[in-house]
Design an enzyme around this catalytic site. Structure first.
Site: not given
Ligand code: AMP
Length: 173
Positions: A60, A97
């Protein structure tokens, strides 16, 4: 004006798994004005930063990174999931996670000292972007900022990135 764009972000409960509130940006992307407004807002924020490369994270991040790079007059560099890039890659494994994930970048994608803006759709825990920052740093790029459409502040991604990159997000929850 950005308020209207924000209202186009849709919450989907329990996707992709139980307990996750997924922020769906597809209604925003398909609305011509909302899409235009968020790209313009991001471009305006970084227009005086002399960005050489927008580094976009699969998948995305690409939807925002390509128009943003075009608007900033910058090049577009892609960070991809493993096994997709054809030439020699730099690779980083990072913790999720449950388990681990891998991101890759072409070794010759960024030259020493180039000014980089990293972009993804959403900042949650910050693990994904921290991994992308690690790749950019290994190649010698200078990270100006990491930018997002959406920041989920309760997951403390901003703190995780505090020693790595400045964080800018359009919409915070
Ligand atoms: P993080 O590595 O935990 O910061 O997760 C970020 C990645 O996971 C991004 O590429 C987001 O597209 C996806 N992501 C994580 N949580 C969500 C959410 N609640 N809604 C949409 N995309 C998410």
């Amino acid at each position: 004006m950005l308020k209207e764009a924000e209202q186009k972000i849709r919450n989907i409960s329990n996707f992709p798994k139980e307990g996750i509130e997924f922020k769906d940006i597809t209604p925003l992307l398909k609305d011509a004005k909302a899409f235009h407004d968020v790209i313009d807002a991001l471009a305006q924020k970084f227009s005086s930063e002399k960005i050489d490369y927008v580094v976009a994270i699969e998948s995305r991040g690409y939807l925002l990174g390509a128009p943003l790079a075009y608007k900033l007059g910058a090049g577009l560099v892609v960070v991809r999931k493993p096994g997709k890039l054809p030439a020699a890659v730099e690779r980083v494994e990072y913790a999720l996670e449950y388990g681990t994930d891998v991101l890759e970048i072409h070794k010759d994608a960024i030259e020493q000292g180039k000014r980089v803006l990293i972009i993804d759709d959403l900042l949650a825990t910050g693990g994904t972007v921290a991994a992308a920052c690690e790749l950019v740093n290994r190649l010698g790029g200078k990270i100006v900022s990491a930018a997002f459409l959406i920041e989920l502040s309760s997951l403390n991604g901003r703190q995780k990135l505090s020693s790595v990159a400045e964080v800018y997000s359009l919409f915070t929850y």
